[in-house]
Design a protein around this motif. Structure first.
Motif, mmCIF file in Angstrom:
data_model
loop_
_atom_site.group_PDB
_atom_site.id
_atom_site.type_symbol
_atom_site.label_atom_id
_atom_site.label_comp_id
_atom_site.label_asym_id
_atom_site.label_seq_id
_atom_site.Cartn_x
_atom_site.Cartn_y
_atom_site.Cartn_z
ATOM 1 N N THR A 282 0.831 -1.206 0.000
ATOM 2 C CA THR A 282 0.000 0.000 0.000
ATOM 3 C C THR A 282 0.863 1.253 0.000
ATOM 4 O O THR A 282 0.586 2.221 -0.718
ATOM 5 N N LEU A 285 2.367 1.768 -3.432
ATOM 6 C CA LEU A 285 1.369 2.243 -4.376
ATOM 7 C C LEU A 285 1.062 3.716 -4.160
ATOM 8 O O LEU A 285 0.900 4.484 -5.110
ATOM 9 N N GLU A 286 0.998 4.131 -2.879
ATOM 10 C CA GLU A 286 0.729 5.534 -2.575
ATOM 11 C C GLU A 286 1.902 6.422 -2.999
ATOM 12 O O GLU A 286 1.699 7.529 -3.508
ATOM 13 N N ARG A 289 1.630 6.736 -6.731
ATOM 14 C CA ARG A 289 0.520 7.614 -7.099
ATOM 15 C C ARG A 289 0.884 9.078 -6.882
ATOM 16 O O ARG A 289 0.575 9.953 -7.711
ATOM 17 N N CYS A 346 -5.891 10.649 -11.163
ATOM 18 C CA CYS A 346 -4.969 10.130 -10.153
ATOM 19 C C CYS A 346 -5.337 10.565 -8.736
ATOM 20 O O CYS A 346 -4.830 9.994 -7.769
ATOM 21 N N LYS A 349 -8.207 7.128 -5.452
ATOM 22 C CA LYS A 349 -7.486 5.863 -5.317
ATOM 23 C C LYS A 349 -8.062 4.783 -6.212
ATOM 24 O O LYS A 349 -7.328 4.012 -6.836
ATOM 25 N N GLN A 350 -9.394 4.697 -6.272
ATOM 26 C CA GLN A 350 -10.007 3.619 -7.043
ATOM 27 C C GLN A 350 -9.737 3.792 -8.536
ATOM 28 O O GLN A 350 -9.409 2.830 -9.240
ATOM 29 N N TYR A 352 -7.264 5.396 -9.845
ATOM 30 C CA TYR A 352 -5.831 5.268 -10.128
ATOM 31 C C TYR A 352 -5.448 3.821 -10.425
ATOM 32 O O TYR A 352 -4.473 3.583 -11.146
ATOM 33 N N GLN A 353 -6.194 2.873 -9.900
ATOM 34 C CA GLN A 353 -5.893 1.475 -10.205
ATOM 35 C C GLN A 353 -5.969 1.218 -11.707
ATOM 36 O O GLN A 353 -5.252 0.365 -12.239
ATOM 37 N N SER A 356 -2.955 3.438 -13.534
ATOM 38 C CA SER A 356 -1.611 2.893 -13.337
ATOM 39 C C SER A 356 -1.282 1.750 -14.286
ATOM 40 O O SER A 356 -0.137 1.304 -14.327
ATOM 41 N N GLN A 357 -2.267 1.271 -15.039
ATOM 42 C CA GLN A 357 -2.029 0.158 -15.954
ATOM 43 C C GLN A 357 -1.269 0.633 -17.193
ATOM 44 O O GLN A 357 -1.440 1.761 -17.649
#
Length: 580
Positions: A282, A285-286, A289, A346, A349-350, A352-353, A356-357
């Motif tokens: 986590t 990932l943060e 981001r 971005c 959070k949701q 950004y998933q 980020s791909q």
């Protein structure tokens, strides 16, 4: 503005910056010495049994209880305090630089037209002069914006110091939160207001008819103050949106272990390991981001400035626009729109998933990099370029710098996606440094060839063959040095990649010594070339690709020597370094 001795200008400011850093370090050492004296007095008091009284008199009881919590809860505030201090410095430079233009340029020009002119009538009087019509009004706006921004920045520093003092007194209390002492929303609003004000000042002052159209103190201070306030705004926004990169990093440095939600029910070490792994992922990932959010915002801003600068140059051009000039106007606008949309996505959070791909965010980053690269080539090397003249001198500073800022930011953003997709490890940084030297040499090659293409008709063969150092011979030297640097870096990079694929450690020692020899050769080569290229009478004496590229190649080669020396020490100590 910076004249034909850019070395003197930049080294003077670097010396001033180092002197300020030295003063700051001395002050920090004084306060640290005072803290050590208090500790020594405390140790002496322990032998007399008067510990509690000594703690109360010195105020160390609160210090001992809240020292760790101080950095954990107020880390972001400490960073923003430093940024506010830098903002105060840059806005003060804006104020004094614009006042300098008033006293040395505008007022004397007005007095030549009307010896009895009053201060409030200077701008109206200068409408009949040869100066740009809006120069006086834009300079006045710089004076006003610099004064307001300096005053508000000083107030923000005072607010931070008061907040840190209050938090230091209460942060040790149970269930206390630093948010009670941080007027985050007020600071965010103030930073947004100052960003808008300083952004308008940067746009007005650095336009072609502004007082900072060319490179100089007012130009750098205008944009730097805007970027600093923008960084404060983004930091506050990240904290409001729970993007905790700084806080996460500091907690890792302090070995801070937050309590697990299910710690009371956990009965085995396996569950704790799983929880730590989840928290680590986590945090990563943060961090990712936060970094990509900033890059998208920076790229959107730099591309917008590129497009606006090109449009400003087009409005001041009497002839019709060609296709290259139209591309420079519209292409950065497309990049700005794409990056602004990515920035907004971005923040959640949701969402950004998905961003980020690689198939979405990575593809967009590759497209934006390609557009920025084409814009860079057209801007720097086309015959109708607005950014530089025939010998590489900067004509439109905004267009020049922000095209480079766009390509640099786009490259970093693309690299973050590509490296994650390919699984590139961070240990391969030495290869990246060698590649960076080759890229800088390519920039020097482009700048040197651009100048040679425009002056070749004036250079004779006898002049080049003579032992007299001339402008033509120095330009040829820049091209030759860049070719040599690219050849050396290409050879070393190929060897490193070959060794990495074979994963052979038997040749690590010879390879490390070869890299050390080559890096020392580049330092000597770039050092001699630096003196001839950027010296008075050289093609890089004024700011431009040759000036920046020559200095950057020399500095990176010094970093290479230091890095190769460390690698040799690791090899001699028996460590396996062939992967780096």
């Amino acid at each position: 503005h910076v004249g034909y001795n850019a070395n003197l200008y930049y080294t003077s400011w670097i010396s001033q910056g180092l002197a300020m850093a030295l003063v700051y370090q001395v002050i920090s050492d004084v306060f640290q010495q005072r803290a050590r004296s208090k500790k020594e007095r405390l140790k002496k008091s322990e032998s007399t049994g008067d510990v509690e009284a000594m703690l109360a008199s010195l105020g160390l009881n609160t210090y001992r209880e809240s020292h760790a919590a101080w950095y954990q809860s107020l880390y972001r505030l400490r960073i923003r305090t430093g940024i506010w201090t830098a903002t105060l410095t840059t806005t003060t430079i804006i104020l004094f630089a614009s006042l300098h233009i008033w006293s040395d340029i505008l007022i004397p020009a007005a007095l030549k037209i009307d010896p009895d002119v009053k201060l409030q009538h200077v701008c109206s009087t200068l409408l009949d002069s040869s100066l740009p019509k809006t120069l006086c009004a834009r300079t006045s706006f710089s004076v006003i914006s610099g004064s307001i921004a300096a005053f508000l920045s000083f107030g923000s520093i005072v607010m931070h110091l008061l907040a840190r003092r209050d938090a230091a007194q209460h942060v040790s209390k149970e269930n206390d939160k630093s948010g009670d002492f941080l007027p985050l929303k007020s600071e965010f609003l103030l930073a947004v207001v100052l960003s808008t004000l300083l952004g308008l000042n940067a746009v007005f002052a650095t336009a072609l008819q502004g007082p900072a159209a060319t490179v100089g103190n007012l130009y750098y201070a205008s944009w730097l103050s805007f970027l600093l306030c923008l960084r404060i705004s983004l930091g506050c926004l990240e904290q409001l949106c729970n993007i905790d990169q700084e806080n996460t990093t500091k907690k890792q440095e302090l070995n801070y272990n937050p309590p697990s939600i299910g710690s009371e029910m956990a009965s085995s070490s396996t569950s704790n390991d799983v929880h730590d792994s989840i928290m680590s992922n986590t945090d990563l990932l943060e961090n990712e981001r936060a970094q990509r959010t900033r890059k998208y915002l920076i790229l959107a801003i730099t591309s917008t400035v590129c497009s606006a600068s090109a449009y400003d140059a087009a409005m001041n051009q009497e002839s019709d626009l060609d296709n290259a000039q139209r591309y420079v106007i519209f292409a950065p606008s497309v990049v700005a729109v794409l990056c602004a949309c990515q920035f907004l996505l971005c923040l959640q959070k949701q969402i950004y998933q998905i961003v980020s791909q690689m198939w979405l965010g990575g593809l967009i980053s590759i497209v934006t990099f390609g557009i920025c690269m084409a814009t860079l080539v057209i801007t720097m090397h086309s015959e109708s370029s607005w950014a530089v003249n025939a010998i590489g001198e900067i004509e439109a500073a905004n267009l020049y710098y922000f095209v480079w800022a766009s390509i640099f930011t786009a490259a970093l953003q693309m690299a973050s996606y590509v490296n994650k997709f390919l699984g590139v490890q961070s240990e391969e940084y030495i290869t990246a440094i060698w590649i960076a030297v080759g890229k800088v040499c390519f920039v020097v090659l482009g700048g040197g060839y651009h100048i040679w293409h425009n002056i070749s008709s004036t250079c004779t063969l006898d002049e080049i063959r003579s032992r007299i150092v001339t402008f033509c011979s120095r330009t040829i030297l820049a091209i030759a040095v860049s070719f040599t640097g690219m050849a050396v870096t290409g050879l070393i990079t190929s060897i490193r990649i070959l060794f990495a694929l074979r994963c052979s450690g038997s040749m690590v020692r010879p390879r490390a010594h070869l890299e050390m020899i080559m890096s020392l050769f580049l330092v000597l080569l770039f050092g001699v070339a630096l003196a001839l290229i950027t010296g008075i009478g050289g093609p890089g004496e004024s700011v431009g690709d040759l000036f920046y590229g020559s200095w950057l190649a020399f500095l990176i080669s010094i970093i290479l020597v230091k890095t190769c020396f460390r690698e040799i020490r690791k090899v001699d100590s028996g460590e396996d370094t062939y992967r780096s």
